[in-house]
Scaffold this active site. Structure first.
Site, PDB file in Angstrom:
ATOM      1  N   SER A 198     -26.441  80.532 -10.382  1.00 36.94           N
ATOM      2  CA  SER A 198     -26.972  81.806 -10.871  1.00 36.94           C
ATOM      3  C   SER A 198     -26.264  82.993 -10.226  1.00 36.94           C
ATOM      4  CB  SER A 198     -28.468  81.906 -10.566  1.00 36.94           C
ATOM      5  OG  SER A 198     -29.163  80.802 -11.099  1.00 36.94           O
TER       6      SER A 198
HETATM    7  N1  SAH Z   1     -30.209  76.593  -8.403  1.00 36.06           N
HETATM    8  C1  SAH Z   1     -28.838  76.246  -8.779  1.00 36.06           C
HETATM    9  C2  SAH Z   1     -28.486  76.684 -10.178  1.00 36.06           C
HETATM   10  C3  SAH Z   1     -29.004  75.726 -11.104  1.00 36.06           C
HETATM   11  S1  SAH Z   1     -28.536  75.730 -12.789  1.00 36.06           S
HETATM   12  C4  SAH Z   1     -27.834  76.770  -7.787  1.00 36.06           C
HETATM   13  O1  SAH Z   1     -28.224  77.461  -6.838  1.00 36.06           O
HETATM   14  O2  SAH Z   1     -26.656  76.468  -7.955  1.00 36.06           O
HETATM   15  C5  SAH Z   1     -29.855  74.684 -13.357  1.00 36.06           C
HETATM   16  C6  SAH Z   1     -29.811  73.266 -12.891  1.00 36.06           C
HETATM   17  O3  SAH Z   1     -30.960  72.610 -13.414  1.00 36.06           O
HETATM   18  C7  SAH Z   1     -28.596  72.494 -13.385  1.00 36.06           C
HETATM   19  O4  SAH Z   1     -27.911  71.945 -12.313  1.00 36.06           O
HETATM   20  C8  SAH Z   1     -29.219  71.401 -14.273  1.00 36.06           C
HETATM   21  O5  SAH Z   1     -28.516  70.189 -14.216  1.00 36.06           O
HETATM   22  C9  SAH Z   1     -30.607  71.282 -13.673  1.00 36.06           C
HETATM   23  N2  SAH Z   1     -31.625  70.665 -14.545  1.00 36.06           N
HETATM   24  C10 SAH Z   1     -31.811  70.772 -15.876  1.00 36.06           C
HETATM   25  N3  SAH Z   1     -32.886  70.062 -16.280  1.00 36.06           N
HETATM   26  C11 SAH Z   1     -33.397  69.492 -15.153  1.00 36.06           C
HETATM   27  C12 SAH Z   1     -34.512  68.634 -14.891  1.00 36.06           C
HETATM   28  N4  SAH Z   1     -35.313  68.188 -15.872  1.00 36.06           N
HETATM   29  N5  SAH Z   1     -34.727  68.250 -13.610  1.00 36.06           N
HETATM   30  C13 SAH Z   1     -33.932  68.670 -12.590  1.00 36.06           C
HETATM   31  N6  SAH Z   1     -32.861  69.478 -12.788  1.00 36.06           N
HETATM   32  C14 SAH Z   1     -32.606  69.885 -14.041  1.00 36.06           C
END
Ligand code: SAH
Length: 204
Positions: A52
């Site tokens: 993000s």
């Molecule tokens: N917080 C992260 C950014 C995350 S982007 C950072 O600091 O880099 C959102 C993330 O959610 C992605 O990596 C994606 O793979 C994950 N995601 C999507 N659906 C999910 C689920 N059901 N359970 C866990 N993670 C999930």
């Protein structure tokens, strides 16, 4: 980054600003984007996912009103950057990531930086992490269409949750609070996150 992108837009919590100054964001951003790590934007981290924008990380962290004794659940580990920010401020961080490759890389990055108070789980975060519940705060960084019931259940009394809710194009960040066993919620900001999906890639 902190002065121009974060303080200027109104984030003022000293613990949040300090965490954003300390955590080396460039170590969480893979090549070829590393040089852009401190720019005012989200960046690709593989598997079609993104880290993000710094301001959004700071905004969501501040919104949770964290204290140093809080135990926090994060859904969507991604690069592990947000987990590191939370780990600077709180007692312990439990973070769940759907993609094994991302979970593994985040674990390695956090480990190499010496974060001992972060546990990374490869799994479906829709279910939360019941073994470690309840949590004082929950941060969700992928967007379901509705707030998952298991996450509401795993919130401690007095706990807060920040979560993007909505479809692929229109989402709002919601802030929830559990008071006397009841969930109070209001929307705080329009946002755009990657969708929360299950193991088959279907959006929740
Ligand atoms: N917080 C992260 C950014 C995350 S982007 C950072 O600091 O880099 C959102 C993330 O959610 C992605 O990596 C994606 O793979 C994950 N995601 C999507 N659906 C999910 C689920 N059901 N359970 C866990 N993670 C999930």
């Amino acid at each position: 980054m902190v002065r121009e992108q974060i303080q200027r837009r109104g984030v003022s919590n000293p613990a949040v600003l300090e965490a954003m100054r300390i955590v080396p964001r460039h170590l969480f951003v893979p090549e070829p984007y590393t040089a852009d790590a401190y720019e005012d934007m989200p960046l690709p981290i593989g598997e079609g996912q993104t880290i993000s924008q710094p301001y959004i990380v700071a905004y969501m962290t501040e919104a949770l009103h964290l204290t140093s004794s809080d135990r926090v659940l994060e859904i969507g580990t991604g690069s592990g950057y947000q987990a590191a920010i939370l780990a600077e401020i709180c007692d312990s961080v439990y973070t769940v990531e759907l993609f094994a490759a991302l979970a593994e890389r985040a674990h390695q990055t956090l480990d190499s930086l010496g974060y001992k108070n972060v546990l990374v789980l490869h799994g479906d975060g829709y279910q939360g992490w019941p073994e470690h519940a309840p949590f004082n705060a929950i941060m969700v960084t992928c967007a379901p269409n509705d707030v998952p019931e298991p996450l509401k259940e795993q919130l401690a009394e007095g706990g807060r949750m920040i979560i993007p809710v909505g479809g692929r194009y229109i989402q709002y960040l919601y802030l929830l609070e559990k008071k006397n066993g009841k969930i109070l919620q209001h929307s705080v900001l329009p946002v755009r996150f990657v969708p929360m999906i299950d193991e088959k890639g279907r959006t929740y």
